[in-house]
Motif scaffolding. Structure first.
Motif, PDB file in Angstrom:
ATOM      1  N   GLN A 111      -4.668  -3.691  12.909  1.00  0.00           N
ATOM      2  CA  GLN A 111      -3.614  -3.198  12.794  1.00  0.00           C
ATOM      3  C   GLN A 111      -2.393  -3.439  11.876  1.00  0.00           C
ATOM      4  O   GLN A 111      -1.763  -2.503  11.411  1.00  0.00           O
ATOM      5  CB  GLN A 111      -2.270  -3.185  13.885  1.00  0.00           C
ATOM      6  N   HIS A 112      -3.070  -4.356  11.025  1.00  0.00           N
ATOM      7  CA  HIS A 112      -2.484  -4.939   9.094  1.00  0.00           C
ATOM      8  C   HIS A 112      -3.459  -4.493   8.683  1.00  0.00           C
ATOM      9  O   HIS A 112      -4.240  -3.520   8.033  1.00  0.00           O
ATOM     10  CB  HIS A 112      -3.230  -5.943   9.042  1.00  0.00           C
ATOM     11  N   VAL A 113      -2.212  -3.930   7.851  1.00  0.00           N
ATOM     12  CA  VAL A 113      -2.345  -3.313   6.128  1.00  0.00           C
ATOM     13  C   VAL A 113      -2.007  -3.586   5.008  1.00  0.00           C
ATOM     14  O   VAL A 113      -0.671  -4.636   5.340  1.00  0.00           O
ATOM     15  CB  VAL A 113      -1.403  -1.436   6.248  1.00  0.00           C
ATOM     16  N   PRO A 114      -2.514  -4.263   4.392  1.00  0.00           N
ATOM     17  CA  PRO A 114      -2.337  -4.975   3.274  1.00  0.00           C
ATOM     18  C   PRO A 114      -0.830  -4.601   2.182  1.00  0.00           C
ATOM     19  O   PRO A 114      -1.153  -3.120   1.736  1.00  0.00           O
ATOM     20  CB  PRO A 114      -3.968  -5.269   2.378  1.00  0.00           C
ATOM     21  N   VAL A 115      -0.412  -5.382   1.479  1.00  0.00           N
ATOM     22  CA  VAL A 115       0.611  -4.476   0.856  1.00  0.00           C
ATOM     23  C   VAL A 115       0.211  -3.859  -0.706  1.00  0.00           C
ATOM     24  O   VAL A 115       1.167  -3.139  -0.706  1.00  0.00           O
ATOM     25  CB  VAL A 115       1.573  -5.777   0.734  1.00  0.00           C
ATOM     26  N   GLU A 116      -1.144  -4.197  -0.857  1.00  0.00           N
ATOM     27  CA  GLU A 116      -1.609  -3.480  -2.226  1.00  0.00           C
ATOM     28  C   GLU A 116      -2.046  -1.745  -1.852  1.00  0.00           C
ATOM     29  O   GLU A 116      -1.628  -1.076  -2.507  1.00  0.00           O
ATOM     30  CB  GLU A 116      -2.589  -4.075  -2.513  1.00  0.00           C
ATOM     31  N   GLU A 117      -2.227  -1.944  -0.793  1.00  0.00           N
ATOM     32  CA  GLU A 117      -2.144   0.132   0.021  1.00  0.00           C
ATOM     33  C   GLU A 117      -1.263   0.644  -0.057  1.00  0.00           C
ATOM     34  O   GLU A 117      -1.624   2.030   0.424  1.00  0.00           O
ATOM     35  CB  GLU A 117      -3.680  -0.109   1.320  1.00  0.00           C
ATOM     36  N   GLU A 118       0.277  -0.097   0.588  1.00  0.00           N
ATOM     37  CA  GLU A 118       1.193   1.061   0.329  1.00  0.00           C
ATOM     38  C   GLU A 118       2.077   0.884  -0.740  1.00  0.00           C
ATOM     39  O   GLU A 118       2.262   0.316  -1.080  1.00  0.00           O
ATOM     40  CB  GLU A 118       2.038   0.063   1.890  1.00  0.00           C
ATOM     41  N   SER A 119       2.451   2.122  -1.049  1.00  0.00           N
ATOM     42  CA  SER A 119       3.280   1.943  -2.091  1.00  0.00           C
ATOM     43  C   SER A 119       5.000   2.108  -1.300  1.00  0.00           C
ATOM     44  O   SER A 119       5.417   2.955  -0.563  1.00  0.00           O
ATOM     45  CB  SER A 119       3.142   3.809  -2.222  1.00  0.00           C
ATOM     46  N   LEU A 120       5.139   1.103  -2.376  1.00  0.00           N
ATOM     47  CA  LEU A 120       6.222   0.601  -2.275  1.00  0.00           C
ATOM     48  C   LEU A 120       7.122   1.266  -2.981  1.00  0.00           C
ATOM     49  O   LEU A 120       7.099   1.521  -4.200  1.00  0.00           O
ATOM     50  CB  LEU A 120       6.633  -1.009  -2.529  1.00  0.00           C
ATOM     51  N   ALA A 121       8.619   2.401  -2.883  1.00  0.00           N
ATOM     52  CA  ALA A 121       9.389   2.541  -3.464  1.00  0.00           C
ATOM     53  C   ALA A 121      10.104   1.692  -4.237  1.00  0.00           C
ATOM     54  O   ALA A 121      10.518   0.792  -3.358  1.00  0.00           O
ATOM     55  CB  ALA A 121      10.750   2.906  -2.185  1.00  0.00           C
TER      56      ALA A 121
END
Length: 195
Positions: A111-121
């Protein structure tokens, strides 16, 4: 518990033949229902406490059942004698907890999603500009207050002093401090409402 009873029933079907010697009391041999029942009575409470300390309360019965079911399966293998059933049962219990922990870790990693794959506002520039503008207007409004009123207001709102403490420091009465606070709040309210 139902599975343990079923395992004990299946073991009772494989009875020891009449000429076969009986195993010692501390061994579980294939078909030895009494030894498994005795082991359950003797080791069950301790095993239950072991699981209760290391697992969720709702899982304790499942872990107990699984432990004794695995022991019954191992004891049901032909030509196999478990020399130390208590130690074997403890090893089964430890392995069950390790397997559950390993499975929980795998589910967590899946279930882990790397921070690089998430778009941060990014920061909201409009909000930052509005906040800076509000602070500027507040500072300008504070400068326009008389020094004594400004000092009393800042002592209460910024430094956290009570009206009594401010009254002692300034030589005013509590009513006088209240009057200065009312005057400061009304002035700031007027200045901040008018752009």
């Amino acid at each position: 518990m139902r599975l343990i009873a079923d395992a004990l029933t299946s073991l009772s079907a494989a009875r020891i033949a009449e000429g076969d010697p009986l195993p010692p009391d501390d061994r579980v041999a294939a078909g030895s229902v009494l030894a498994l029942e005795d082991l359950y009575r003797a080791q069950g409470p301790g095993l239950r406490r072991y699981f209760a300390r290391r697992a969720d309360g709702q899982d304790v019965d499942d872990l107990m059942q699984e432990s004794f079911a695995r022991l019954a399966d191992a004891a049901n293998v032909p030509d196999r004698t478990i020399e130390q059933p208590e130690a074997y049962l403890n090893r089964i219990a430890t392995n069950l907890l390790r397997n559950r922990a390993r499975s929980a870790l795998q589910r967590s990693l899946a279930q882990h999603v790397p921070v690089e794959e998430e778009s941060l506002a990014g920061p909201d520039m409009t909000a930052a500009l509005e906040a800076r503008d509000l602070l500027d207007r507040l500072q300008n409004a504070l400068i326009r207050l008389k020094p004594k009123t400004r000092g009393i207001f800042l002592a209460h709102r910024v430094d956290g002093h009570s009206y009594n403490e401010i009254a002692k420091q300034t030589g005013l009465s509590v009513k006088g401090v209240e009057w200065h606070m009312t005057k400061a709040i009304a002035h700031l309210d007027r200045m901040l409402r008018s752009r």
